[in-house]
Enzyme design. Structure first.
Site, PDB file in Angstrom:
ATOM      1  N   TYR A 244      40.083  46.142  57.105  1.00 50.26           N
ATOM      2  CA  TYR A 244      39.757  46.100  58.523  1.00 50.26           C
ATOM      3  C   TYR A 244      41.002  45.939  59.372  1.00 50.26           C
ATOM      4  O   TYR A 244      42.093  45.639  58.866  1.00 50.26           O
ATOM      5  CB  TYR A 244      38.762  44.966  58.807  1.00 50.26           C
ATOM      6  CG  TYR A 244      39.362  43.568  58.796  1.00 50.26           C
ATOM      7  CD1 TYR A 244      39.741  42.961  57.602  1.00 50.26           C
ATOM      8  CD2 TYR A 244      39.555  42.853  59.982  1.00 50.26           C
ATOM      9  CE1 TYR A 244      40.301  41.676  57.591  1.00 50.26           C
ATOM     10  CE2 TYR A 244      40.091  41.572  59.977  1.00 50.26           C
ATOM     11  CZ  TYR A 244      40.467  40.994  58.782  1.00 50.26           C
ATOM     12  OH  TYR A 244      41.011  39.739  58.778  1.00 50.26           O
TER      13      TYR A 244
ATOM     14  N   ARG B 270      49.046  50.191  59.715  1.00 51.08           N
ATOM     15  CA  ARG B 270      48.661  49.148  58.736  1.00 51.08           C
ATOM     16  C   ARG B 270      47.294  49.461  58.129  1.00 51.08           C
ATOM     17  O   ARG B 270      47.080  49.259  56.937  1.00 51.08           O
ATOM     18  CB  ARG B 270      48.666  47.766  59.391  1.00 51.08           C
ATOM     19  CG  ARG B 270      48.401  46.650  58.377  1.00 51.08           C
ATOM     20  CD  ARG B 270      48.564  45.264  58.961  1.00 51.08           C
ATOM     21  NE  ARG B 270      47.591  45.011  60.021  1.00 51.08           N
ATOM     22  CZ  ARG B 270      47.556  43.901  60.747  1.00 51.08           C
ATOM     23  NH1 ARG B 270      48.447  42.944  60.531  1.00 51.08           N
ATOM     24  NH2 ARG B 270      46.651  43.749  61.692  1.00 51.08           N
TER      25      ARG B 270
ATOM     26  N   ARG C 118      25.024  49.397  41.885  1.00 48.28           N
ATOM     27  CA  ARG C 118      26.088  48.402  42.029  1.00 48.28           C
ATOM     28  C   ARG C 118      26.908  48.352  40.746  1.00 48.28           C
ATOM     29  O   ARG C 118      26.410  47.923  39.697  1.00 48.28           O
ATOM     30  CB  ARG C 118      25.495  47.025  42.324  1.00 48.28           C
ATOM     31  CG  ARG C 118      26.569  45.966  42.507  1.00 48.28           C
ATOM     32  CD  ARG C 118      26.040  44.561  42.485  1.00 48.28           C
ATOM     33  NE  ARG C 118      27.152  43.611  42.392  1.00 48.28           N
ATOM     34  CZ  ARG C 118      27.725  43.238  41.253  1.00 48.28           C
ATOM     35  NH1 ARG C 118      27.301  43.711  40.092  1.00 48.28           N
ATOM     36  NH2 ARG C 118      28.739  42.383  41.259  1.00 48.28           N
TER      37      ARG C 118
ATOM     38  N   HIS D  71      31.156  47.723  39.416  1.00 51.23           N
ATOM     39  CA  HIS D  71      32.546  47.475  39.815  1.00 51.23           C
ATOM     40  C   HIS D  71      33.318  48.788  39.860  1.00 51.23           C
ATOM     41  O   HIS D  71      34.131  49.019  40.739  1.00 51.23           O
ATOM     42  CB  HIS D  71      33.232  46.520  38.836  1.00 51.23           C
ATOM     43  CG  HIS D  71      32.678  45.126  38.894  1.00 51.23           C
ATOM     44  ND1 HIS D  71      31.390  44.838  38.521  1.00 51.23           N
ATOM     45  CD2 HIS D  71      33.235  43.965  39.287  1.00 51.23           C
ATOM     46  CE1 HIS D  71      31.185  43.536  38.685  1.00 51.23           C
ATOM     47  NE2 HIS D  71      32.286  42.988  39.149  1.00 51.23           N
TER      48      HIS D  71
ATOM     49  N   LYS E 205      44.942  44.135  54.240  1.00 52.08           N
ATOM     50  CA  LYS E 205      44.035  43.482  55.194  1.00 52.08           C
ATOM     51  C   LYS E 205      42.589  43.734  54.764  1.00 52.08           C
ATOM     52  O   LYS E 205      41.843  44.518  55.355  1.00 52.08           O
ATOM     53  CB  LYS E 205      44.306  43.970  56.628  1.00 52.08           C
ATOM     54  CG  LYS E 205      43.734  43.018  57.679  1.00 52.08           C
ATOM     55  CD  LYS E 205      44.345  43.249  59.031  1.00 52.08           C
ATOM     56  CE  LYS E 205      43.636  42.487  60.138  1.00 52.08           C
ATOM     57  NZ  LYS E 205      43.639  41.034  60.015  1.00 52.08           N
TER      58      LYS E 205
ATOM     59  N   GLU F 253      51.062  31.265  55.249  1.00 49.70           N
ATOM     60  CA  GLU F 253      50.652  31.659  56.606  1.00 49.70           C
ATOM     61  C   GLU F 253      49.465  30.817  57.053  1.00 49.70           C
ATOM     62  O   GLU F 253      49.025  29.908  56.334  1.00 49.70           O
ATOM     63  CB  GLU F 253      50.324  33.153  56.666  1.00 49.70           C
ATOM     64  CG  GLU F 253      49.197  33.576  55.756  1.00 49.70           C
ATOM     65  CD  GLU F 253      48.906  35.080  55.801  1.00 49.70           C
ATOM     66  OE1 GLU F 253      49.221  35.746  56.798  1.00 49.70           O
ATOM     67  OE2 GLU F 253      48.325  35.577  54.825  1.00 49.70           O
TER      68      GLU F 253
HETATM   69  N1  PDD Z   1      43.616  38.030  61.648  1.00 53.54           N
HETATM   70  N2  PDD Z   1      47.401  36.530  58.609  1.00 53.54           N
HETATM   71  C1  PDD Z   1      46.074  36.569  58.430  1.00 53.54           C
HETATM   72  C2  PDD Z   1      45.511  36.028  57.164  1.00 53.54           C
HETATM   73  C3  PDD Z   1      45.235  37.103  59.422  1.00 53.54           C
HETATM   74  O1  PDD Z   1      43.901  37.146  59.218  1.00 53.54           O
HETATM   75  C4  PDD Z   1      45.810  37.570  60.630  1.00 53.54           C
HETATM   76  C5  PDD Z   1      44.985  38.142  61.746  1.00 53.54           C
HETATM   77  C6  PDD Z   1      47.208  37.509  60.784  1.00 53.54           C
HETATM   78  C7  PDD Z   1      47.898  38.002  62.015  1.00 53.54           C
HETATM   79  O2  PDD Z   1      47.932  39.413  62.056  1.00 53.54           O
HETATM   80  P1  PDD Z   1      47.976  40.203  63.428  1.00 53.54           P
HETATM   81  O3  PDD Z   1      49.111  39.661  64.227  1.00 53.54           O
HETATM   82  O4  PDD Z   1      48.218  41.601  63.018  1.00 53.54           O
HETATM   83  O5  PDD Z   1      46.657  39.976  64.086  1.00 53.54           O
HETATM   84  C8  PDD Z   1      47.971  36.993  59.745  1.00 53.54           C
HETATM   85  C9  PDD Z   1      42.736  38.705  62.539  1.00 53.54           C
HETATM   86  C10 PDD Z   1      43.045  38.493  63.982  1.00 53.54           C
HETATM   87  C11 PDD Z   1      41.297  38.395  62.154  1.00 53.54           C
HETATM   88  O6  PDD Z   1      41.043  38.425  60.968  1.00 53.54           O
HETATM   89  O7  PDD Z   1      40.448  38.165  63.026  1.00 53.54           O
END
Ligand code: PDD
Length: 275
Positions: free
Chosen positions: A34, A53, A100, A102, A142, A174
């Site tokens: 996402y 990304r 379903r 894997h 992501k 993070e």
């Molecule tokens: N999340 N690290 C993680 C684990 C995140 O979920 C996010 C952002 C970031 C920051 O990434 P960016 O600057 O590209 O938004 C770092 C979004 C906002 C969310 O999941 O809602």
């Protein structure tokens, strides 16, 4: 949910009308990625970076995605929503499997879903909690698979905190949904990119812009001890912008609320993207 404009597999409708198969692999396996793409005054912030990304995340999972169609659809979603300040949530899954398993069927069609919501981008001050990073080893993708983040952040919420700062054996990674920065009087520090963190777009924009303004930035490996000594700490994300950490649960810190480097960084970001 009424009146939230959404798009599912290319068809626009209000969010509450969209129906999804329970055999969507997004639903059964979190086999999906996402983006959260912010826009302010109808200007999309770092659109190309978000699209790049998303394409990278799709490629990492071998989704055959038509990225140009997706980027046009996101622009259409923002335009049609008539929202001035907000963000797009946009998700791409491997598709709907009849069984379903894997091991997925190689002929699946990608499933896409997005919606636009209003967002105020107002400044936030956060109380955070330190916690061990419970996540998998590809946090650079992501993915919608966010159970480690969900567990840690809800644990923090139950203890009266707004976010978490995660670490692997004391090495800072993070935030639960954000990247982390901290500063002393001379320099800004942030964990270097690796498979343990998401390459945040806000992180990247901020580093580039503050370096341009002459602020020293060091990307590297940092520990909880380094963090505790900092005079300012903040988290970045597309929805938070820069959110200052004002307290760390159970820790004595050296945080100064009006620390000059933080104030400067926040001003630079707001001037560039939130005006
Ligand atoms: N999340 N690290 C993680 C684990 C995140 O979920 C996010 C952002 C970031 C920051 O990434 P960016 O600057 O590209 O938004 C770092 C979004 C906002 C969310 O999941 O809602």
């Amino acid at each position: 949910m009424k009146n939230i404009l959404a798009v599912y597999n290319g068809s626009f409708d209000s969010l509450d009308k969209i129906k999804v198969s329970p055999l969507s692999r997004a639903y059964t396996f979190s086999d999906s990625v996402y983006e959260v793409i912010p826009f302010y005054n109808s200007n999309i912030i770092a659109f190309d970076d978000h699209i790049a990304r998303l394409e990278k995340s799709c490629n990492a999972l071998s989704f055959s995605t038509r990225i140009l169609d997706i980027s046009n659809e996101i622009i259409e979603l923002i335009t049609k929503s008539k929202i001035q300040h907000g963000y797009i949530y946009y998700q791409v899954s491997r598709g709907i499997d009849n069984l379903r398993s894997h091991m997925f069927d190689k002929d699946l069609s990608i499933e896409t879903f997005g919606y636009a919501v209003e967002h105020t981008f107002k400044s936030q001050s956060l109380k955070v909690m330190l916690c061990e990073d419970l996540r998998w080893q590809r946090c650079d993708i992501k993915s919608t698979s966010l159970l480690g983040n969900v567990m840690s952040m809800n644990n923090a919420k139950n203890l009266g905190c707004d976010e978490v700062i995660m670490h692997k054996d004391s090495i800072i990674t993070e935030g639960g949904a954000s990247n982390i920065f901290f500063a002393n009087d001379e320099c800004v520090f942030t964990p270097h990119l690796s498979k343990n963190i998401l390459p945040g777009i806000t992180r990247e924009l901020l580093i580039k812009d503050i370096k341009k303004a002459g602020i020293k930035v060091l990307e590297g490996i940092f520990t909880i001890d380094d963090l505790i000594k900092a005079k300012s700490i903040w988290l970045t994300s597309s929805t938070k912008g820069l959110a200052q950490v004002i307290e760390i649960d159970n820790q004595e810190t050296n945080i100064q609320i009006d620390h000059e480097i933080f104030v400067q960084c926040d001003r630079i970001f707001k001037d560039n993207y939130l005006t």
